[in-house]
Scaffold this motif. Structure first.
Motif, PDB file in Angstrom:
ATOM      1  N   TYR A 128       0.814  -1.226   0.000  1.00  0.00           N
ATOM      2  CA  TYR A 128       0.000   0.000   0.000  1.00  0.00           C
ATOM      3  C   TYR A 128       0.839   1.265   0.000  1.00  0.00           C
ATOM      4  O   TYR A 128       0.308   2.338  -0.233  1.00  0.00           O
ATOM      5  CB  TYR A 128      -0.955   0.011   1.203  1.00  0.00           C
ATOM      6  N   ALA A 160     -11.332  -0.095  10.683  1.00  0.00           N
ATOM      7  CA  ALA A 160     -12.639  -0.268  10.038  1.00  0.00           C
ATOM      8  C   ALA A 160     -13.429  -1.414  10.676  1.00  0.00           C
ATOM      9  O   ALA A 160     -14.650  -1.477  10.541  1.00  0.00           O
ATOM     10  CB  ALA A 160     -12.442  -0.542   8.550  1.00  0.00           C
ATOM     11  N   GLY A 187      -6.611   4.849   2.282  1.00  0.00           N
ATOM     12  CA  GLY A 187      -5.212   4.771   1.856  1.00  0.00           C
ATOM     13  C   GLY A 187      -4.585   6.152   1.812  1.00  0.00           C
ATOM     14  O   GLY A 187      -4.716   6.959   2.732  1.00  0.00           O
TER      15      GLY A 187
HETATM   16  C1  LIG Z   1      -5.980  -2.024  -1.103  1.00  0.00           C
HETATM   17  S1  LIG Z   1      -5.710  -0.592  -0.142  1.00  0.00           S
HETATM   18  C2  LIG Z   1      -6.759   0.551  -0.918  1.00  0.00           C
HETATM   19  C3  LIG Z   1      -6.374   1.944  -0.626  1.00  0.00           C
HETATM   20  C4  LIG Z   1      -7.207   3.001  -1.344  1.00  0.00           C
HETATM   21  N1  LIG Z   1      -8.609   2.818  -1.094  1.00  0.00           N
HETATM   22  C5  LIG Z   1      -6.911   2.963  -2.818  1.00  0.00           C
HETATM   23  O1  LIG Z   1      -7.820   2.727  -3.583  1.00  0.00           O
HETATM   24  O2  LIG Z   1      -5.758   3.196  -3.182  1.00  0.00           O
HETATM   25  C6  LIG Z   1      -6.557  -0.984   1.341  1.00  0.00           C
HETATM   26  C7  LIG Z   1      -6.452   0.105   2.400  1.00  0.00           C
HETATM   27  O3  LIG Z   1      -7.223  -0.304   3.514  1.00  0.00           O
HETATM   28  C8  LIG Z   1      -6.503  -0.001   4.700  1.00  0.00           C
HETATM   29  N2  LIG Z   1      -6.979  -0.925   5.720  1.00  0.00           N
HETATM   30  C9  LIG Z   1      -6.849  -2.278   5.731  1.00  0.00           C
HETATM   31  N3  LIG Z   1      -7.430  -2.801   6.827  1.00  0.00           N
HETATM   32  C10 LIG Z   1      -7.944  -1.743   7.533  1.00  0.00           C
HETATM   33  C11 LIG Z   1      -8.648  -1.643   8.755  1.00  0.00           C
HETATM   34  N4  LIG Z   1      -8.945  -2.714   9.492  1.00  0.00           N
HETATM   35  N5  LIG Z   1      -9.010  -0.425   9.171  1.00  0.00           N
HETATM   36  C12 LIG Z   1      -8.713   0.687   8.449  1.00  0.00           C
HETATM   37  N6  LIG Z   1      -8.039   0.644   7.278  1.00  0.00           N
HETATM   38  C13 LIG Z   1      -7.664  -0.561   6.826  1.00  0.00           C
HETATM   39  C14 LIG Z   1      -5.043  -0.160   4.326  1.00  0.00           C
HETATM   40  O4  LIG Z   1      -4.196   0.602   5.170  1.00  0.00           O
HETATM   41  C15 LIG Z   1      -5.035   0.357   2.889  1.00  0.00           C
HETATM   42  O5  LIG Z   1      -4.761   1.729   2.840  1.00  0.00           O
END
Ligand SMILES: C[S@@+](CC[C@H](N)C(=O)[O-])C[C@H]1O[C@@H](n2cnc3c(N)ncnc32)[C@H](O)[C@@H]1O
Length: 427
Positions: A113, A231, A154
């Protein structure tokens, strides 16, 4: 402060830190990011050691010098960006982190990420435009979004673009990774950030480490807010939002889809909209949870949604100009309206007492027992390596100690040492 229970939640680096266990989350991220700077430093040291050994081709020297310098410079840049986390208080050694299984927040690979930061804010508009266009096409227009929650935002570009292109009153970009959040805070404020990109398949020597200038087209319009939270334990009252956006999120969060959908439902006001964008790549989930689009669509009424509409499109994905590696993703976007409560209420993740209270005895569960045995065998084998014993000698000791039958011992010792050797080579 929570009015009901008087628990305090800090604001760290200007971002509300709304984890249920704020101190624990701070220690975790401080540790992870501290580990990252240690890792960069030890990589630089290893490169400098190779340089000192001499006998390298000119190009190889140039590359190692370039990347070692970039690593050292990146450490300073990260330290500065992450000052509010108090990285200087992270004093655990790198080897201890490895032993404890701490995960690097920027592990190389397709699910990295960190690279999102560069995609969002420095490679140009192609991918960001493609994402926003998908949502615009799906919805017809971007009017009436109201209060928006972007889960797993992100590095924040889609949240920023949606907020800029729509009449959203409030857009909350939520994520749990402070590196991404602190960078987004600067970018939303119109302050550029300089960080290195380390591409997967660099095109040239200089492309092994590229100092990128990350910048937003303009400061964000008021109403775009960042929140650090989990989340799975969201910090909002129910029905706070008119729109929930889940970009590249539903398949990485590690919860069954029914629960993800239920959480989205609870966050929405009646009639609110769920907008999803990204992939359905559940390959690491339990078999029954690896849903395809048909299954997602069929589940929507149970999740309390109606009017499900979806689109599929091929869009460029993670195309760094400095890398030979790039993807085309077949994305799925959908929109659905909340019409009722979810059939399943998402469970709050309840941690056991012995994890919450430092003075409670830790139970020796069968899983821990198993881990303890395998770690003992591992430690015993490592202790046998004294610079004198051969594989046969070590096998003999194992047999004498009744840890292994004679017919298997030698082969097993060899396997163990081969794996150890492989791991040390790859490091
Ligand atoms: C695949 S990335 C997508 C990032 C962004 N939405 C994009 O399209 O570029 C998934 C994101 O979810 C966040 N994430 C994963 N698990 C999470 C959680 N339990 N609570 C909050 N954020 C979370 C990660 O830090 C990451 O930034």
């Amino acid at each position: 402060m929570c009015g009901a229970c008087s628990s305090g939640y800090p604001v760290i680096g200007e971002i509300p830190w709304l984890f249920p266990e704020p101190r624990q989350a701070l220690a975790e991220w401080r540790g992870r990011l501290g580990f990252l700077t240690q890792h960069l430093a030890s990589e630089a040291t290893a490169m400098r050691a190779s340089l000192a050994e001499g006998a390298l081709e000119a190009g190889t020297r140039r590359r190692l010098e370039h990347v070692a310098r970039a690593n050292e410079d990146q450490i300073e840049r990260l330290r500065q960006l992450l000052t509010p986390l108090g990285l200087d208080q992270a004093s655990i050694a790198e080897t201890t982190h490895q032993g404890l299984g701490t995960r690097l927040p920027t592990e190389q690979g397709l699910t990295n990420y960190y690279v999102n930061l560069h995609r969002d804010w420095s490679w140009g508009e192609e991918e960001n435009q493609a994402a926003l266009n998908e949502l615009r096409t799906l919805l017809g227009n971007l009017d009436g979004l109201g209060n928006v929650l972007v889960q797993g935002a992100g590095a924040g570009r889609l949240a920023y673009d949606l907020h800029a292109a729509s009449d959203a009153t409030l857009t909350v970009a939520m994520d749990f990774n402070p590196l991404l959040l602190f960078a987004a805070r600067e970018l939303f404020a119109g302050r550029p950030v300089e960080l290195y990109e380390f591409p997967i398949a660099p095109r040239s020597i200089e492309d092994h480490a590229v100092l990128r200038r990350l910048a937003a087209p303009a400061p964000a319009r008021p109403g775009l807010e960042l929140v650090a939270a989990d989340a799975l334990q969201p910090p909002f009252v129910d029905a706070a939002f008119d729109t929930v956006v889940t970009p590249w999120f539903v398949d990485i969060i590690g919860e069954p889809f029914a629960r993800v959908a239920a959480r989205v439902n609870l966050a929405l006001k009646p009639g609110g909209r769920w907008i999803n964008f990204g992939s359905l790549a559940f390959s690491r989930a339990a078999h029954a949870e690896r849903l395809s689009l048909e299954e997602v669509s069929a589940y929507m009424p149970k999740a309390g949604f109606a009017g499900f509409e979806s689109r599929e499109a091929s869009i460029p994905y993670m195309r760094s100009p400095a890398s030979r590696h790039a993807r085309v993703e077949s994305t799925i976007s959908w929109v659905a309206n909340k019409v009722g409560p979810p059939a399943e209420t998402p469970r709050v993740r309840v941690l056991p007492d012995w994890l919450m209270q430092p003075d409670k005895p830790v139970p020796r569960t069968p899983a821990f027992e198993m881990q303890a045995i395998s770690s003992r065998v591992h430690a015993f084998l490592l202790a046998l390596i004294n610079g004198e014993r051969s594989m046969r000698d070590m096998a003999r000791v194992l047999v004498e100690q009744r840890l292994m039958p004679a017919q298997e011992a030698e082969a097993q010792v060899r396997l163990f040492l081969a794996r150890l050797h492989e791991a040390s080579e790859s490091q």
